[in-house]
Design an enzyme around this catalytic site. Structure first.
Site, PDB file in Angstrom:
ATOM      1  N   ARG A  34      64.116  29.556   1.597  1.00  0.00           N
ATOM      2  CA  ARG A  34      63.661  28.556   2.575  1.00  0.00           C
ATOM      3  C   ARG A  34      64.296  28.812   3.942  1.00  0.00           C
ATOM      4  O   ARG A  34      65.480  29.138   4.034  1.00  0.00           O
ATOM      5  CB  ARG A  34      63.993  27.153   2.084  1.00  0.00           C
ATOM      6  CG  ARG A  34      63.288  26.853   0.768  1.00  0.00           C
ATOM      7  CD  ARG A  34      63.367  25.395   0.363  1.00  0.00           C
ATOM      8  NE  ARG A  34      62.766  25.217  -0.944  1.00  0.00           N
ATOM      9  CZ  ARG A  34      61.458  25.168  -1.193  1.00  0.00           C
ATOM     10  NH1 ARG A  34      60.608  25.261  -0.200  1.00  0.00           N
ATOM     11  NH2 ARG A  34      61.002  25.020  -2.423  1.00  0.00           N
ATOM     12  N   ASP A  35      63.491  28.654   4.983  1.00  0.00           N
ATOM     13  CA  ASP A  35      63.964  28.818   6.358  1.00  0.00           C
ATOM     14  C   ASP A  35      64.902  27.663   6.688  1.00  0.00           C
ATOM     15  O   ASP A  35      64.619  26.515   6.330  1.00  0.00           O
ATOM     16  CB  ASP A  35      62.764  28.832   7.318  1.00  0.00           C
ATOM     17  CG  ASP A  35      63.128  29.333   8.702  1.00  0.00           C
ATOM     18  OD1 ASP A  35      63.992  28.716   9.365  1.00  0.00           O
ATOM     19  OD2 ASP A  35      62.545  30.333   9.132  1.00  0.00           O
ATOM     20  N   ASN A  97      56.374  38.691  12.622  1.00  0.00           N
ATOM     21  CA  ASN A  97      56.638  38.986  14.025  1.00  0.00           C
ATOM     22  C   ASN A  97      57.277  40.375  14.109  1.00  0.00           C
ATOM     23  O   ASN A  97      58.177  40.687  13.334  1.00  0.00           O
ATOM     24  CB  ASN A  97      57.588  37.947  14.619  1.00  0.00           C
ATOM     25  CG  ASN A  97      57.029  36.546  14.533  1.00  0.00           C
ATOM     26  OD1 ASN A  97      55.843  36.335  14.705  1.00  0.00           O
ATOM     27  ND2 ASN A  97      57.882  35.586  14.240  1.00  0.00           N
ATOM     28  N   VAL A 106      64.927  38.413  14.128  1.00  0.00           N
ATOM     29  CA  VAL A 106      65.863  39.094  13.229  1.00  0.00           C
ATOM     30  C   VAL A 106      65.326  40.498  12.961  1.00  0.00           C
ATOM     31  O   VAL A 106      64.192  40.643  12.502  1.00  0.00           O
ATOM     32  CB  VAL A 106      66.042  38.323  11.899  1.00  0.00           C
ATOM     33  CG1 VAL A 106      67.001  39.053  10.974  1.00  0.00           C
ATOM     34  CG2 VAL A 106      66.541  36.908  12.173  1.00  0.00           C
ATOM     35  N   HIS A 110      60.343  40.757   7.752  1.00  0.00           N
ATOM     36  CA  HIS A 110      60.192  39.522   6.991  1.00  0.00           C
ATOM     37  C   HIS A 110      58.844  38.880   7.265  1.00  0.00           C
ATOM     38  O   HIS A 110      58.247  39.080   8.309  1.00  0.00           O
ATOM     39  CB  HIS A 110      61.320  38.525   7.289  1.00  0.00           C
ATOM     40  CG  HIS A 110      61.445  38.136   8.732  1.00  0.00           C
ATOM     41  ND1 HIS A 110      61.964  38.980   9.692  1.00  0.00           N
ATOM     42  CD2 HIS A 110      61.132  36.996   9.384  1.00  0.00           C
ATOM     43  CE1 HIS A 110      61.974  38.367  10.867  1.00  0.00           C
ATOM     44  NE2 HIS A 110      61.462  37.151  10.709  1.00  0.00           N
ATOM     45  N   HIS A 112      56.919  35.122   7.193  1.00  0.00           N
ATOM     46  CA  HIS A 112      57.027  33.670   7.142  1.00  0.00           C
ATOM     47  C   HIS A 112      55.832  33.149   6.357  1.00  0.00           C
ATOM     48  O   HIS A 112      54.695  33.537   6.649  1.00  0.00           O
ATOM     49  CB  HIS A 112      56.959  33.048   8.542  1.00  0.00           C
ATOM     50  CG  HIS A 112      58.064  33.435   9.458  1.00  0.00           C
ATOM     51  ND1 HIS A 112      59.132  32.608   9.707  1.00  0.00           N
ATOM     52  CD2 HIS A 112      58.261  34.552  10.199  1.00  0.00           C
ATOM     53  CE1 HIS A 112      59.935  33.196  10.577  1.00  0.00           C
ATOM     54  NE2 HIS A 112      59.427  34.379  10.883  1.00  0.00           N
TER      55      HIS A 112
END
Length: 128
Positions: A34-35, A97, A106, A110, A112
């Protein structure tokens, strides 16, 4: 192109266990959690365990096993969090991104997964 991976980025530290995370799932090659600053009711990050800077790097250098595992982990995380239609959810958005223009914060590849509510436009309409 040659990619320079910064092993001090926050996701590398999470993978090494130096920083805790709220794990959703873990596979041989991927980790979903989880973010800590969610932008939607469900906001999960899925990262490969390998040292890949961005999507370009991952697509170029990851093994077939890593690529398959990662894509399956994204789908499984969407099901596990209930946003996948197959899990009774209303759908979700996946975002990767890449680079400064893509607003990658970062330098570890990754995805999202954002969902749990109807999402707005991804990008504003441009005038012709």
């Amino acid at each position: 192109m040659s990619y320079s991976y910064d092993d001090q980025n926050i996701f590398a530290k999470i993978l090494r266990g130096e920083i805790p995370c709220s794990k959703v799932l873990e596979t041989e090659h991927s980790l979903a959690f989880r973010d800590i600053q969610p932008q939607a009711p469900v906001h999960v990050l899925v990262i490969p365990k390998g040292a890949y800077v961005n999507f370009d790097h991952f697509g170029e250098a990851a093994s077939d096993a890593e690529i398959a595992d990662f894509n399956r982990a994204v789908a499984q995380a969407a099901r596990e969090t209930g946003v996948a239609e197959s899990a009774g959810g209303g759908g979700y958005r996946i975002i990767a991104n890449t680079g400064p223009d893509g607003r990658q914060d970062v330098p570890h590849y990754h995805i999202h997964i954002a969902g749990g509510e109807r999402m707005g436009r991804m990008l504003p309409k441009r005038e012709s």
